[in-house]
Design an enzyme around this catalytic site. Structure first.
Site, PDB file in Angstrom:
ATOM      1  N   SER A 108       0.833  -1.202   0.000  1.00 25.80           N
ATOM      2  CA  SER A 108       0.000   0.000   0.000  1.00 25.80           C
ATOM      3  C   SER A 108       0.876   1.265   0.000  1.00 25.80           C
ATOM      4  O   SER A 108       1.616   1.480  -0.960  1.00 25.80           O
ATOM      5  CB  SER A 108      -0.971  -0.080   1.187  1.00 25.80           C
ATOM      6  OG  SER A 108      -1.942   0.913   1.123  1.00 25.80           O
ATOM      7  N   ASP A 158     -10.375  -4.109  -4.728  1.00 22.24           N
ATOM      8  CA  ASP A 158      -9.720  -3.116  -3.869  1.00 22.24           C
ATOM      9  C   ASP A 158     -10.492  -1.795  -3.929  1.00 22.24           C
ATOM     10  O   ASP A 158     -10.578  -1.182  -4.995  1.00 22.24           O
ATOM     11  CB  ASP A 158      -8.270  -2.907  -4.356  1.00 22.24           C
ATOM     12  CG  ASP A 158      -7.433  -2.092  -3.387  1.00 22.24           C
ATOM     13  OD1 ASP A 158      -8.012  -1.239  -2.671  1.00 22.24           O
ATOM     14  OD2 ASP A 158      -6.214  -2.286  -3.348  1.00 22.24           O
ATOM     15  N   HIS A 189      -8.194  -4.802  -0.546  1.00 23.12           N
ATOM     16  CA  HIS A 189      -6.936  -4.090  -0.317  1.00 23.12           C
ATOM     17  C   HIS A 189      -5.989  -4.907   0.562  1.00 23.12           C
ATOM     18  O   HIS A 189      -4.774  -4.780   0.461  1.00 23.12           O
ATOM     19  CB  HIS A 189      -7.217  -2.728   0.326  1.00 23.12           C
ATOM     20  CG  HIS A 189      -6.040  -1.798   0.279  1.00 23.12           C
ATOM     21  ND1 HIS A 189      -5.527  -1.312  -0.906  1.00 23.12           N
ATOM     22  CD2 HIS A 189      -5.252  -1.293   1.261  1.00 23.12           C
ATOM     23  CE1 HIS A 189      -4.484  -0.527  -0.647  1.00 23.12           C
ATOM     24  NE2 HIS A 189      -4.299  -0.508   0.661  1.00 23.12           N
TER      25      HIS A 189
HETATM   26  C1  MLT Z   1      -1.358   5.969  -0.118  1.00 24.89           C
HETATM   27  O1  MLT Z   1      -1.696   6.950   0.514  1.00 24.89           O
HETATM   28  O2  MLT Z   1      -0.192   5.660  -0.312  1.00 24.89           O
HETATM   29  C2  MLT Z   1      -2.447   5.111  -0.640  1.00 24.89           C
HETATM   30  O3  MLT Z   1      -3.669   5.803  -0.578  1.00 24.89           O
HETATM   31  C3  MLT Z   1      -2.533   3.820   0.079  1.00 24.89           C
HETATM   32  C4  MLT Z   1      -2.744   4.023   1.534  1.00 24.89           C
HETATM   33  O4  MLT Z   1      -1.772   4.110   2.257  1.00 24.89           O
HETATM   34  O5  MLT Z   1      -3.887   4.078   1.984  1.00 24.89           O
END
Ligand code: MLT
Length: 206
Positions: A108, A158, A189
């Site tokens: 992520s 996701d 996710h």
């Molecule tokens: C980010 O902010 O890098 C993406 O939205 C993924 C997350 O960390 O939620």
């Protein structure tokens, strides 16, 4: 003895027992820390050295690797600066711990800064596994990614990452010369068991 100045990232380093394996740079998601992906690293690359920093940006109480303006909308100036800071840390940690260039395993937010590392400081990484990643830049810079292997694992359900965004990232990286394997799994996710199996197989096939 030489003194090695290290950029101040809180981090864990676990030396590996198998020197034939590339070290892993573990990059956690929003709200995680340096302990989050250690178990994953041990499971997918037994014997590999593990280097796991904690993101320095706080969103409320949640550590991240760079600022965002809202979900999925990044502060690209901050991202660029934080990417170079993390790249400097990795270079210094390699000297300190005697490591080869690591393969990033990012989840992520950690996957997004790993993608940014590939684009801005490609020499720092041997390759990257990007778990639930999106395109870090609206207009990505050119980079020479020849010889870099990249695995992108996306979730078909996701709710955070639009499918075409991960595809755009895959096109950007392969357009710059990386060997990209992009799989879309029947998952959200969060990571699923098939993610672990694919990641383990991809790391073993390096
Ligand atoms: C980010 O902010 O890098 C993406 O939205 C993924 C997350 O960390 O939620």
């Amino acid at each position: 003895m030489d003194t090695v100045a290290t950029t101040d990232f809180i981090h864990l380093y676990e030396p590996g027992s198998d020197t034939s394996r590339a070290p892993l740079l573990l990059l956690h998601g929003t709200g995680g820390d340096e302990r989050d992906l250690l178990g994953l690293g041990q499971a997918v690359a037994p014997g590999a050295s593990l280097l796991s920093p904690r993101g320095k940006v706080l969103e409320g109480a949640m550590p991240r690797f760079f600022r965002r303006l809202s979900e999925g909308v990044f502060d690209e100036d901050d991202l660029r600066g934080r990417t170079h800071e993390l790249a400097d840390f990795v270079e210094q940690a390699r000297v300190r711990y005697g490591l080869a260039a690591p393969v990033a395993v990012g989840f992520s937010n950690g996957a997004n800064i790993a993608a940014s590392l590939l684009l801005l400081r490609p020499q720092v990484l041997a390759g990257a596994a990007l778990l639930r990643a999106m395109s870090p830049f609206a207009n990505p810079p050119q980079a020479n990614l020849a010889g870099k292997r990249v695995l992108i694992l996306s979730g078909a359900m996701d709710p955070i990452i639009p499918a075409d965004d991960a595809q755009r990232l895959a096109r950007t990286l392969s357009g710059n010369g990386a060997t990209v394997d992009h799989r879309v799994l029947p998952a959200g996710h969060g990571l699923s068991q098939p993610d672990i199996g694919l990641l383990k197989g991809w790391l073993a096939s390096a």
